[in-house]
Structure formats: C-alpha cells, structure tokens
Write an enzyme that holds these catalytic residues in place. Structure first.
Site, PDB file in Angstrom:
ATOM      1  CB  SER A  83      -0.948  -0.041   1.196  1.00  0.00           C
ATOM      2  OG  SER A  83      -1.964   0.928   1.085  1.00  0.00           O
ATOM      3  CG  HIS A 116      -5.480  -2.568  -0.214  1.00  0.00           C
ATOM      4  ND1 HIS A 116      -4.649  -2.165  -1.241  1.00  0.00           N
ATOM      5  CD2 HIS A 116      -5.014  -1.939   0.904  1.00  0.00           C
ATOM      6  CE1 HIS A 116      -3.735  -1.331  -0.768  1.00  0.00           C
ATOM      7  NE2 HIS A 116      -3.927  -1.189   0.524  1.00  0.00           N
TER       8      HIS A 116
END
Length: 467
Positions: free
Chosen positions: A296, A437
């Site tokens: 991320s 994610h």
C-alpha cells in the site's frame, strides 16, 4: 498511585523482561492547529471522492505517457535516468536526504530459539547521528534463519508495530504506539500483539532461507499531517525547509518561490535505506543480497527507496496503487488528485499544481519503475483492490520493461495481463492475486520464488532477452 504502579508493572511484563526502555513520543506536534488547517483539505478530498472516483474502464480517458528516449543502456544510465530521478524529487516525492554521518546500532534483546527454534531474533535500536549533534532513532526487529549461513534479507516497514506482526508475545512494544491521536497515553499491549501475522509471514520466510528486518513506519515518520516534524528530515533541514503547506505564505507559493520539498513517502523511503545501512553491521546476514518490500502506501515508499538506493537488488511493490506503481494518467480508482488532497503530505508540495491536469505532470509511474533497472522488480495487485488500479499497475510495469530490454533482459513488454494468481515475467514480474487490498501468504510465496532466482540461482537468474 495504584493505577500508575499497575501500568508500570504491566509495562515490564510485556516488554519481555528487559530493562526499562526510553519512551519515544511519536504523536505529531500541533495536532489541534493542524486539524484546523486540514478541515478544508479533507472537505475538498471528500467532494473529489464523490464527484470523480470511478472504477469503470470505459471512463478512462485517452492519454499519452511520457516516452523514454534512451536507445542504449549507457544512454539511460548517463543521461536519462539521472534526469528522471531529479524529476521525481522535484515533482513527486521531494528531496531524498543522504545517509546520516554515523549509524550506531544497540542490541535491545536477542532470542536464539525464536519461531519454534527456526531463527535467531534480534531487536535493535538504530541511531542516526549527525556531526552537528542532531540524532534520530527507531527500533528494528530482525529474524535470521539458523540453517542458512549469511542469508539474503527482506527489508520493509510495518504498520502496527513490530509486536503486531509476529506470533511471539515477548517482542518489545514499538515505542510511540502508546499514544493515540489526541495525545493521550494508552496502554493496550494485548490488543496490539500478533494481529497482522499474515502480512509478514516470518516463519515461512526463515524456512525459505531468508532473513527479514522490519521497523514501524510510524516511528520513522508519523502518518499524520504534522508527522514530518518528527521525521528524519529534522536531521538535514532547517526551519524554513520544514514548513508545511499551511505554514508557507501564499505569496511565496503563488510566486513559485517555495514549495514543500519534504514528504512522508520520502521519509519512509529514507528509513528503509537507513535500515539497510544498520544491517551492514549485522554479521549474520548478507546485505549484498537485499530485497526491499512494501504494501500500500509503504509499497510506494519501497519503490522510491529502490529507485534511490541501488543496494536493494530486488524491489517489490504490493498493491501500491496511485503514486506507487499505477499509472496516474489513467485517472482510475484513487486518482492522483484524490490521493493528494486526501493525504497531501505523502507527496511534496509541487505536485499539487498538476493533480487537476495530470497530463501536464512531467513524469508518470512507469518512469519510477524504470529507475530500478537493471535490478529485479516485482509489482503485484489484488483483483478486488480497484482503488489501486491493478490494470494501471500492470501497464506501468509493462511500459517500464522497455528499459530492461536495453540491457538485454526480459520484462513484460510483450505480455498481456495474466489471469488471477499467475505470476508472469522474469526480471520484471507481475501477478494479480484473487482478493482484497492486502499482502498475504500467497503474495509472499510469489516473492520468495522471485527472489530465489536472483539470490539463490534457482531457475533462471537475470535471463537474457529471448530472440
């Protein structure tokens, strides 16, 4: 009085029977003042999410990427690469500070039968010291496999503290994690332990023959608007250079005389390089075979660290998205405009002038990926993580592969985006994992296999471009 004694006793208990450690306040200064300044930014960011956010390929505009000009590897190294690196410093991530004048490591704790006897665990305090007396420090945890002599090492930052990413409950609590956003002292050691185990997968890492080092990103630079005030930039920058956007007079900004040249991503990337410098003093690992990895926002930092520090021989981006591996000009998912206004201190100030018209930005993210060449690059996405624009990440890696081709190495230049859970490529590789994610054991498995080729010579290593 009783409450204080209980807290003190509990602190010693969960510190793993070590001596009392110095506290490090990682809660940024001027929180209330910053909140006032941020209210307008956040309100605008929310309107952008509402008005412009989309996950529809049909809405991707026509775009033209800045083209590479080099015809040879020598031309790339001598002319174009230095130029592109400076463009990213100027327009995206800001200055990359040099190494500290001196790096000192202090062993805080060591466990010789860690992870069920598979590893040695060392916990270090790393001191970055300048000749003028300024200093900065953070804590780093290292796992070293016992069955491999001088193993290669993965280096990365974590989100929740060293103690959150390991199943071992005697790891020291990361300092600064005792503070909440309201500057209140909190004490929740049990809730913060062993809660992100898959993200780091330490046991499998050492089984595969790798050492691994991590530090908490919040200790390097608190992820808050004023966090830069407590970052490594304090070692190198004067008071004027440390000003945040709301502290720079508007007439200076309008005149183009001053933009904020520091960023959180830059600070985190510096931290990764600092970790590698510290590890050069650890005799049990081979820092000549180092891989930098991040997920991320920390994937963005890993890419920037890999671009700036050639000591990282393998560079891995996991779901880094906008401002990381994804092409900005696609304006898909979390766009550069949304990302800047939502988290503007992740980037330098000058990029704000381009987020509304991203086609005018002199760089795009395929150029960032190309800065890693000819070293090994891995980019990964997740199928349900459309915010990070998986297709944009693949296309950036594919375009960047043109630079690897100059060295005679394979990349992704002639490949289509693969189906889920299949890794493709060679010196530049890519996969899209089924799921959300995250960084998972499935992702790590691909990264081990990729690193094996370059560090252990398993399968093809640095394969030449097929003819």
């Amino acid at each position: 009085m009783k409450k204080s004694l209980l807290l003190a006793f509990a602190g010693l208990l969960f510190a793993g029977c070590t001596s009392k450690l110095d506290e490090k306040i990682c809660l940024p200064p001027d929180v209330e003042k910053a909140r006032t300044a941020m209210q307008a930014y956040k309100a605008y960011a929310e309107s952008l999410w509402y008005q412009h956010y989309h996950k529809d390929e049909k809405k991707v505009p026509a775009y033209t990427l800045p083209a590479f000009k080099s015809k040879t590897a020598a031309e790339w190294e001598k002319i174009e690469r230095p130029r592109i690196l400076e463009l990213f410093k100027k327009y995206m991530y800001g200055m990359m500070p040099p190494a500290a004048d001196k790096t000192v490591i202090r062993l805080l704790a060591q466990k010789n039968d860690a992870l069920d006897g598979l590893a040695i665990r060392k916990e270090y305090r790393v001191y970055s010291i300048m000749n003028n007396g300024k200093s900065f420090n953070y804590d780093m945890m290292v796992y070293i496999p016992k069955h491999v002599r001088k193993p290669p090492i993965f280096v990365g930052l974590n989100f929740s503290g060293n103690q959150a990413n390991t199943p071992e409950l005697d790891v020291l609590m990361t300092r600064g994690m005792y503070m909440d956003y309201k500057r209140n002292r909190t004490f929740r050691p049990l809730r913060s332990r062993a809660r992100r185990l898959e993200s780091w997968n330490f046991k499998e890492t050492v089984k595969r023959g790798y050492a691994v080092a991590t530090a908490c990103y919040w200790e390097i630079c608190p992820d808050y608007y004023t966090g830069l005030k407590l970052s490594p930039y304090t070692l190198f920058c004067d008071e004027k250079q440390m000003r945040l956007d709301h502290e720079i007079p508007m007439d200076e900004q309008k005149a183009g005389k001053c933009y904020r040249e520091i960023s959180s991503i830059g600070a985190w990337a510096w931290g990764l390089s600092s970790m590698l410098t510290a590890l050069e003093q650890e005799p049990l690992v081979d820092t000549g075979k180092a891989a930098v990895i991040g997920h991320s926002r920390l994937g963005k930092a890993a890419l920037w660290a890999g671009a700036c520090d050639p000591r990282f021989k393998v560079v891995i981006s996991n779901n880094s998205g906008c401002g990381g591996a994804a092409l900005s000009r696609r304006n898909f998912g979390e766009t550069m405009e949304i990302g800047y206004w939502d988290q503007r201190v992740w980037y330098c100030g000058r990029v704000g002038a381009y987020v509304k018209n991203i086609d005018l930005l002199p760089v795009d993210q395929h150029m960032l990926l190309a800065l890693v060449a000819p070293r090994a690059l891995y980019v990964a996405s997740a199928s349900a993580d459309l915010n990070a624009d998986p297709k944009g990440e693949f296309l950036a890696a594919k375009e960047a592969s043109k630079i690897w081709n100059l060295y005679g190495f394979n990349g992704l230049a002639n490949m289509d985006m693969p189906p889920c859970d299949k890794s493709v490529g060679d010196n530049v590789s890519y996969h899209i994992r089924t799921g959300k994610h995250a960084i998972t054991a499935a992702d790590w498995s691909h990264y081990y296999n990729f690193a094996d080729r370059f560090f252990f010579g398993r399968k093809k290593s640095l394969a030449k471009k097929s003819k």
